[in-house]
Design a protein around this motif. Structure first.
Motif, short mmCIF file in Angstrom:
data_model
loop_
_atom_site.label_atom_id
_atom_site.label_comp_id
_atom_site.label_asym_id
_atom_site.label_seq_id
_atom_site.Cartn_x
_atom_site.Cartn_y
_atom_site.Cartn_z
N UNK A 41 44.88 -0.19 -25.69
CA UNK A 41 43.99 -0.44 -24.57
C UNK A 41 43.38 -1.84 -24.68
N UNK A 42 43.11 -2.45 -23.55
CA UNK A 42 42.44 -3.76 -23.54
C UNK A 42 40.95 -3.54 -23.81
N UNK A 43 40.30 -4.45 -24.52
CA UNK A 43 38.88 -4.28 -24.82
C UNK A 43 38.00 -4.10 -23.57
N UNK A 44 38.28 -4.84 -22.50
CA UNK A 44 37.47 -4.68 -21.29
C UNK A 44 37.71 -3.32 -20.62
N UNK A 45 38.91 -2.79 -20.76
CA UNK A 45 39.18 -1.44 -20.26
C UNK A 45 38.34 -0.43 -21.04
N UNK A 46 38.17 -0.68 -22.34
CA UNK A 46 37.34 0.22 -23.15
C UNK A 46 35.89 0.21 -22.69
N UNK A 47 35.38 -0.97 -22.32
CA UNK A 47 34.01 -1.04 -21.79
C UNK A 47 33.88 -0.17 -20.55
N UNK A 48 34.85 -0.29 -19.66
CA UNK A 48 34.82 0.49 -18.41
C UNK A 48 34.90 1.99 -18.70
N UNK A 49 35.81 2.37 -19.59
CA UNK A 49 35.94 3.79 -19.96
C UNK A 49 34.68 4.29 -20.67
N UNK A 50 34.06 3.42 -21.46
CA UNK A 50 32.82 3.80 -22.14
C UNK A 50 31.74 4.17 -21.15
N UNK A 51 31.61 3.36 -20.10
CA UNK A 51 30.61 3.67 -19.06
C UNK A 51 30.95 4.96 -18.35
N UNK A 52 32.23 5.16 -18.05
CA UNK A 52 32.65 6.41 -17.39
C UNK A 52 32.44 7.62 -18.27
N UNK A 53 32.75 7.49 -19.55
CA UNK A 53 32.57 8.61 -20.48
C UNK A 53 31.11 8.94 -20.69
N UNK A 54 30.29 7.92 -20.89
CA UNK A 54 28.86 8.11 -21.10
C UNK A 54 28.23 8.81 -19.89
N UNK A 55 28.54 8.31 -18.71
CA UNK A 55 27.97 8.88 -17.50
C UNK A 55 28.50 10.30 -17.26
N UNK A 56 29.77 10.53 -17.53
CA UNK A 56 30.34 11.87 -17.34
C UNK A 56 29.69 12.91 -18.25
N UNK A 57 29.43 12.52 -19.50
CA UNK A 57 28.76 13.42 -20.43
C UNK A 57 27.38 13.77 -19.89
N UNK A 58 26.64 12.75 -19.43
CA UNK A 58 25.31 12.99 -18.86
C UNK A 58 25.39 13.95 -17.67
N UNK A 59 26.30 13.66 -16.74
CA UNK A 59 26.42 14.47 -15.52
C UNK A 59 26.73 15.93 -15.88
N UNK A 60 27.68 16.14 -16.79
CA UNK A 60 28.01 17.52 -17.18
C UNK A 60 26.83 18.22 -17.85
N UNK A 61 26.13 17.52 -18.75
CA UNK A 61 24.98 18.14 -19.42
C UNK A 61 23.90 18.54 -18.41
N UNK A 62 23.63 17.66 -17.46
CA UNK A 62 22.61 17.93 -16.46
C UNK A 62 23.04 19.08 -15.55
N UNK A 63 24.30 19.10 -15.13
CA UNK A 63 24.79 20.19 -14.27
C UNK A 63 24.80 21.52 -15.02
N UNK A 64 25.13 21.50 -16.29
CA UNK A 64 25.10 22.74 -17.07
C UNK A 64 23.67 23.26 -17.21
#
Length: 142
Positions: A41-64
């Motif tokens: 993976x390209x490092x900048x792609x990792x930054x983008x995925x990091x933001x998506x992963x972080x936010x997705x974890x938050x969203x799932x925790x809040x919805x649960x």
């Protein structure tokens, strides 16, 4: 809070192995135009995925916690980068797709807002330079 150490080690060509403070590893590589061989993976792609992963974890925790019956959840990220170096992200859009039974749109909207404004440190960090927007759709589970 104690400092945590990550390590990025050269593996030949433009390939590097990154090891997180929690002990997980990822292969990173540059594109062919920069001497890479597409081994990771390209490092900048990792930054983008990091933001998506972080936010997705938050969203799932809040919805649960809101007792929403979510059966699946993902986020599609589109981005734009500056033309000149350093080519940082200028725009990031997160499109959340939530599937489930009787999922309340108000809960999804609130979860995304809380993640963006309060909980997701990756989004807050990237948001210092990028305009981050989000929307969502809900798909009823069978």
């Amino acid at each position: 809070m104690a400092a945590k150490t990550a390590r990025v080690k050269w593996a030949g060509d433009m390939t590097f192995i990154g090891e997180s403070p929690s002990g997980h590893a990822v292969v990173m590589d540059a594109g062919a135009d920069s001497g890479g061989r597409d081994h990771g993976i390209r490092p900048m792609e990792m930054l983008l995925l990091g933001a998506g992963g972080c936010s997705s974890i938050d969203v799932m925790m809040i919805l649960q916690k809101a007792r929403q019956k979510v059966t699946d959840c993902w986020v599609e990220l589109t981005s734009e980068r500056a033309e000149e170096h350093p080519r940082y992200f200028t725009k990031i859009h997160m499109h959340f797709v939530v599937t489930g039974v009787d999922v309340d749109p108000k809960h999804v909207e609130r979860a995304i807002k809380l993640s963006k404004e309060k909980y997701c440190s990756a989004s807050v960090q990237l948001g210092a330079l990028a305009d981050i927007t989000a929307d969502f759709e809900i798909i009823a589970a069978e």
